[in-house]
Scaffold this motif. Structure first.
Motif, short mmCIF file in Angstrom:
data_model
loop_
_atom_site.label_atom_id
_atom_site.label_comp_id
_atom_site.label_asym_id
_atom_site.label_seq_id
_atom_site.Cartn_x
_atom_site.Cartn_y
_atom_site.Cartn_z
N ILE A 67 0.87 -1.18 0.00
CA ILE A 67 0.00 0.00 0.00
C ILE A 67 0.90 1.23 0.00
CG2 ILE A 67 -1.76 1.28 1.29
CD1 ILE A 67 -2.70 -1.40 2.42
N TRP A 68 0.64 2.15 -0.88
CA TRP A 68 1.54 3.29 -1.05
C TRP A 68 0.76 4.57 -1.33
CZ3 TRP A 68 0.68 5.56 -5.69
CH2 TRP A 68 0.10 4.78 -6.69
N ARG A 69 1.48 5.67 -1.18
CA ARG A 69 0.92 6.98 -1.50
C ARG A 69 2.04 7.84 -2.08
NH1 ARG A 69 -2.66 10.65 2.72
NH2 ARG A 69 -3.63 12.02 1.15
N ALA A 70 1.70 8.68 -3.06
CA ALA A 70 2.69 9.54 -3.71
C ALA A 70 2.11 10.93 -3.90
CB ALA A 70 3.12 8.96 -5.05
N ASP A 71 2.99 11.94 -4.00
CA ASP A 71 2.51 13.29 -4.25
C ASP A 71 2.22 13.47 -5.74
OD1 ASP A 71 4.94 13.73 -5.55
OD2 ASP A 71 5.83 14.85 -3.89
N ARG A 72 1.83 14.66 -6.12
CA ARG A 72 1.43 14.90 -7.50
C ARG A 72 2.58 14.74 -8.50
NH1 ARG A 72 2.13 19.96 -9.65
NH2 ARG A 72 0.13 19.74 -10.74
N ASN A 73 3.83 14.79 -7.99
CA ASN A 73 5.00 14.62 -8.85
C ASN A 73 5.55 13.19 -8.81
OD1 ASN A 73 5.15 17.38 -9.74
ND2 ASN A 73 5.87 17.90 -7.68
N LEU A 74 4.78 12.30 -8.19
CA LEU A 74 5.10 10.87 -8.12
C LEU A 74 6.28 10.55 -7.21
CD1 LEU A 74 4.57 9.71 -11.83
CD2 LEU A 74 2.96 9.62 -9.93
N PHE A 75 6.47 11.35 -6.17
CA PHE A 75 7.44 11.02 -5.14
C PHE A 75 6.70 10.33 -4.00
CE2 PHE A 75 9.79 14.20 -7.48
CZ PHE A 75 11.10 13.71 -7.43
N ILE A 76 7.24 9.19 -3.55
CA ILE A 76 6.57 8.38 -2.54
C ILE A 76 6.52 9.13 -1.20
CG2 ILE A 76 6.67 6.24 -1.23
CD1 ILE A 76 5.89 5.77 -4.08
N THR A 77 5.33 9.18 -0.58
CA THR A 77 5.17 9.80 0.74
C THR A 77 4.84 8.77 1.81
OG1 THR A 77 2.83 10.25 0.28
CG2 THR A 77 4.41 11.98 -0.26
N TYR A 78 4.37 7.59 1.41
CA TYR A 78 4.10 6.50 2.36
C TYR A 78 4.17 5.17 1.63
CZ TYR A 78 1.72 3.10 5.23
OH TYR A 78 1.43 1.96 5.93
N ILE A 79 4.71 4.17 2.32
CA ILE A 79 4.68 2.80 1.80
C ILE A 79 4.71 1.85 2.97
CG2 ILE A 79 7.20 2.46 1.58
CD1 ILE A 79 6.47 1.21 -1.26
N ASN A 80 3.93 0.79 2.91
CA ASN A 80 3.85 -0.12 4.06
C ASN A 80 4.99 -1.13 4.03
OD1 ASN A 80 2.97 -1.75 1.95
ND2 ASN A 80 1.40 -2.77 3.17
N PRO A 81 5.21 -1.86 5.14
CA PRO A 81 6.36 -2.77 5.25
C PRO A 81 6.34 -3.94 4.28
CG PRO A 81 5.49 -2.24 7.43
CD PRO A 81 4.48 -1.75 6.43
N THR A 82 5.21 -4.22 3.64
CA THR A 82 5.15 -5.34 2.70
C THR A 82 6.16 -5.16 1.57
OG1 THR A 82 2.80 -5.60 3.18
CG2 THR A 82 3.62 -6.70 1.21
N ASP A 83 6.43 -3.91 1.20
CA ASP A 83 7.39 -3.66 0.12
C ASP A 83 8.76 -4.18 0.50
OD1 ASP A 83 8.02 -2.42 -2.49
OD2 ASP A 83 9.27 -1.08 -1.28
N GLU A 84 9.13 -4.06 1.78
CA GLU A 84 10.43 -4.56 2.21
C GLU A 84 10.47 -6.08 2.11
OE1 GLU A 84 13.54 -4.38 6.02
OE2 GLU A 84 11.62 -3.31 6.09
N LYS A 85 9.33 -6.74 2.43
CA LYS A 85 9.28 -8.20 2.33
C LYS A 85 9.41 -8.65 0.89
CE LYS A 85 6.13 -8.39 6.28
NZ LYS A 85 4.73 -8.69 6.71
N GLY B 251 10.27 9.51 -0.29
CA GLY B 251 11.04 10.64 -0.81
C GLY B 251 11.66 10.38 -2.16
N HIS B 252 11.58 9.14 -2.62
CA HIS B 252 12.13 8.78 -3.93
C HIS B 252 11.02 8.70 -4.97
CE1 HIS B 252 16.31 7.54 -2.70
NE2 HIS B 252 15.70 7.56 -1.52
N HIS B 253 11.39 8.88 -6.23
CA HIS B 253 10.40 8.86 -7.31
C HIS B 253 9.96 7.42 -7.58
CE1 HIS B 253 8.55 9.76 -11.22
NE2 HIS B 253 8.58 11.02 -10.85
N VAL B 254 8.69 7.26 -7.94
CA VAL B 254 8.18 5.90 -8.18
C VAL B 254 8.90 5.22 -9.34
CG1 VAL B 254 5.88 6.41 -7.27
CG2 VAL B 254 6.34 6.77 -9.69
#
Length: 353
Positions: A53-71, A82-85
């Motif tokens: 589950i993720w969220r990004a700003d209007r410029n596609l920079f990640i503002t939230y991502i859940n721990p599943t991405d690390e798994k 803070g990084h671009h998608v």
């Protein structure tokens, strides 16, 4: 006395203000407790799901991502936020997302407001692996309809993609040589005819039959025959462009579709004749086959096998694909009757090719 009343009135007013502030602080505290509880619940819910589950700003920079991405990919949240998608995707994935963004912009410029989109792209992992993921992305908008950000869910689909590719491989490709089978050949021929009709450029179909194949099977078995077919397929693919198609028609028969020759039929005929002679020469070179099973296991068999080639040059002006195949097949039999290891053209009376 008037001064006393003013002092008393001021005290009452001050007390009322203080009571209001205390009530406001108490309400804010309750809201803060509720918010923290909601955040804790949201965190527990998002941390326990198997999807990213993720969220990004209007410029596609990640503002939230859940721990599943690390798994899944191995990146901690602080290495992603803070990084671009685009840093998540391969170049092909970036191209896919860029195209979707352009399509959205074009639609919205025309007054059509777009909602969620779903797409499948490859994701980069911290250890260098690539995995497939299906992404559901939904825009967030302000009161004026302007996009302020995006949120969505990403789900790994690597195994599903592998099975889809396997099914497609079985449906459209020859399991022995890896070449397109007859079903895919018919589709490619239809595409070539449509392209020829649109551009006015000639194409050609070559029907090839190996001349000395059956004696190899009879003498050394099907394994040797399979090895020769695999090598013949490799030589054919190496002798044409990537835009052309080499297919296994069945048994020891192959078909080659040459696209985009020339607008002039005579020039097209010369071009495809050169290609056919090159393929004929490649197929006539000696075959050295290493058999791994049976009585000849560990031995190398040398075999010579030429090819008879029939050619049908075409322009996409309503000709039937099945007729093209039949006519190229007829030309191939003419090549066999002429002594094999040769090339013959089929020339319809109504055409000057």
């Amino acid at each position: 006395m008037l001064d006393g009343m003013l002092v008393l009135g001021g005290g009452v007013l001050l007390l009322a203000v203080l009571l209001f502030l205390l009530a406001t602080l108490a309400r804010m505290r309750r809201e803060l407790v509720t918010l923290r509880a909601s955040e804790a619940l949201f965190r527990r819910l998002t941390e326990d799901v198997s999807d990213v589950i993720w969220r990004a700003d209007r410029n596609l920079f990640i503002t939230y991502i859940n721990p599943t991405d690390e798994k899944l990919r191995g990146f901690r949240a602080d290495e992603v936020i803070g990084h671009h998608v685009f840093e998540m995707f391969t170049d092909e994935g970036i191209a896919t997302v860029t195209k979707l963004i352009q399509q959205r912009q074009e639609r919205e410029a025309g007054g059509t407001i777009s909602g969620a989109v779903t797409f499948e792209v490859q994701h980069r992992c911290k250890d260098g692996r690539l995995l497939w993921g299906e992404v559901l992305s939904k825009p967030e908008r302000d009161a004026h309809g302007r996009i302020t950000g995006y949120h969505g869910i990403s789900r790994e689909t690597t195994e599903r993609k592998r099975l889809q590719d396997q099914i497609q491989q079985l449906a459209f490709y020859d399991p022995l040589t890896g070449l397109p089978n007859r079903r895919l050949l018919e589709d490619r021929l239809g595409q070539s005819l449509a392209s020829s009709r649109r551009t006015g450029v000639f194409g050609a179909l070559l029907f090839l039959d190996l001349d000395n194949f059956k004696p190899l099977n009879d003498l050394h078995g099907h394994e040797a025959g399979d090895l020769l077919l695999i090598e013949a397929a490799r030589r054919l693919k190496a002798g044409v462009r990537e835009t052309d198609t080499v297919a296994r028609f069945g048994g020891d028969e192959f078909v080659v579709i040459i696209r985009e020759l020339d607008r002039d039929p005579a020039v097209s005929r010369e071009q495809v004749a050169t290609i056919a002679e090159k393929l004929r020469g490649r197929l006539a070179e000696p075959y050295r086959l290493s058999v791994e099973h049976g009585g000849l296991a560990g031995q190398e068999i040398e075999h010579r096998c030429s090819a008879s080639i029939g050619i049908r040059v075409f322009i996409g002006n309503g000709v039937d694909p099945d007729e093209i195949l039949k006519q190229a097949d007829l030309a191939m039999y003419e090549a066999k009757d002429a002594g094999r290891n040769t090339v013959r053209f089929f020339s319809p009376p109504a055409e000057t090719v």
